[in-house]
Enzyme design. Structure first.
Site, short mmCIF file in Angstrom:
data_model
loop_
_atom_site.label_atom_id
_atom_site.label_comp_id
_atom_site.label_asym_id
_atom_site.label_seq_id
_atom_site.Cartn_x
_atom_site.Cartn_y
_atom_site.Cartn_z
N HIS A 182 0.84 -1.21 0.00
CA HIS A 182 0.00 0.00 0.00
C HIS A 182 0.87 1.27 0.00
CE1 HIS A 182 -2.70 2.92 2.40
NE2 HIS A 182 -3.05 2.97 1.13
CA CA Z 1 0.45 -0.37 -4.29
#
Ligand code: CA
Ligand code: ZLS
Ligand code: ZN
Length: 390
Positions: A182
């Site tokens: 992320h």
């Molecule tokens: Ca990513």
């Protein structure tokens, strides 16, 4: 030149400094700046460097990095030395800046950080000054770094610094992140503004996969009057996603976002740990599948800043980034899939010596993303975009 010429109608700039490459995070650490050497060797063996403007990037200055980072943190990075890891009087600061096994202190750390950050800042400025339409810095893409904290192998957030440059001229900038992790640092930096739309595709497992953030419903500040509301898009995925599903998802999400948000510039983080066979990753993408995402983003014809990121199987990182360089200069069809005899370190690419080995078949991870799940993610993103329009 192997038939490789400059692309028609636009310029591609390559931003690099070979002084980044010899830095060592330490034995057994997965992050290996040496993968940049391997990437450059492939790019040059194919003659791709003749099709780009090549810039030797300078180190970012302290003041440039302080546009995002806290000065006491930068001061710490500038003066700390490996021996301080053992010094009791330093242990509080070391802990407070999140220095440790993931983000160790190594020789030349500040030099390393300021060089990759300088590359991304220079690349952004070339776009802003209309001296380039596509600017590439494979040494950048270190998306986890926070204002006053290292995280996940990242110390200085070059992406945030690059976006801040783009925001001087463009009202809206879109950030796309295909690293398997992320893009939390970039998301957090622009959480409260509607001038940056962040979009990250990643493996999501709150308790068992770093950094544990990036849920589908994590879309920006909760208060609807906060301008950043709805301007973080997260595409959480499970293990084993394959080329066709990923590309379809990517096109639906990114296509809708570009159509709705109409960014003046795009920053694309091409973390190569989303490839199959990555030492840390858990997806089944091939070099061609990863590259198709880059190709799709290029079709918008919007000024594009391309950075690297993760990628822990160096031979595959260099394959992907060399292939993606060929896409960006519009020469993918002129590249021999057999890696040239002339390439340095050619032994790393055996036994197949191919630019496109079948990564998804070599260590297939069971695909835990059902069609129904992927469709529900697309539906949720489209619903979010309706709110964003206001
Ligand atoms: Ca990513
Ligand atoms: O996105 O999972 C974690 C954190 C820990 C487990 C690992 N230990 C060392 C610290 C605590 C919860 N960290 C991840 C970070 C992944 C960063 C990805 C960066 C990016 O690709 C952008 C550049 C993690 N995964 C794997 C490791 N760390 C890791 C594996 C092996 C080693 C060797 C060196 C160090 C300690 C032993 C290490 C870290
Ligand atoms: Zn990663």
């Amino acid at each position: 030149h192997n038939g490789i010429t400059r692309p028609k109608g636009y310029r591609v700039s390559w931003h690099a400094n070979p002084a980044v490459e010899p830095h060592h995070f330490g034995q057994s650490h997965p992050m290996k700046p040496w993968r940049l050497t391997l990437t450059k060797q492939l790019v040059m063996a194919y003659g791709m460097h003749y099709a780009m403007d090549l810039y030797l990037t300078r180190a970012a200055t302290f003041e440039e990095m302080a546009e995002f980072h806290k000065e006491d943190y930068l001061e710490f990075l500038r003066q700390v030395v490996p021996a301080d890891m053992e010094a009791p009087e330093q242990s509080d600061r070391i802990a407070s800046y999140n220095i440790g096994d993931d983000c160790p202190i190594f020789d030349g750390l500040y030099n390393y950080c300021s060089l990759y950050a300088g590359g991304t800042i220079d690349a952004a400025r070339k776009l802003v000054n209309n001296q380039s339409e596509i600017a590439i810095n494979w040494s950048g893409g270190l998306h986890h770094a926070k204002k006053a904290e290292a995280s996940g192998f990242c110390y200085v957030n070059d992406i945030v610094l690059g976006i801040l440059q783009l925001l001087r001229h463009h009202p809206r900038v879109m950030y796309i992140d295909i690293d398997v992790h992320h893009g939390d640092g970039v998301e957090q930096a622009f959480w409260s503004t509607d001038r940056v739309l962040t979009v990250s595709f990643h493996k999501y497992d709150k308790d068992n996969f770093f950094p544990g953030t990036g849920a589908l419903d994590s879309t920006g500040p909760a208060h609807p009057l906060n301008p950043g509301a709805h301007h973080a898009i997260n595409v959480p995925l499970n293990d084993g996603i394959e080329d066709a599903d990923y590309l379809q998802l990517f096109k639906e999400v990114v296509g809708s976002c570009v159509e709705t948000y109409r960014p003046g510039a795009i920053v694309l983080q091409c973390g190569a740990d989303s490839l199959g066979c990555d030492r840390l990753g858990c997806f089944n993408l091939n070099v061609t599948g990863h590259g198709s995402c880059v190709e799709y983003v290029k079709t918008f014809g919007i000024p594009l800043l391309v950075v690297g990121g993760g990628g822990y199987t160096p031979r595959n990182v260099s394959r992907a980034w060399a292939h993606e360089t060929s896409i960006l200069i519009d020469a993918a069809d002129k590249i021999d899939p057999n890696i040239p005899e002339t390439v340095a370190f050619r032994n790393h690419f055996g036994p197949d010596y191919s630019l496109f080995p079948p990564l998804s078949e070599m260590r297939r991870i069971e695909n835990k993303n059902s069609k129904a799940y992927l469709a529900s993610v697309v539906a949720a993103v489209k619903e979010q975009l309706r709110y964003m329009k206001g």
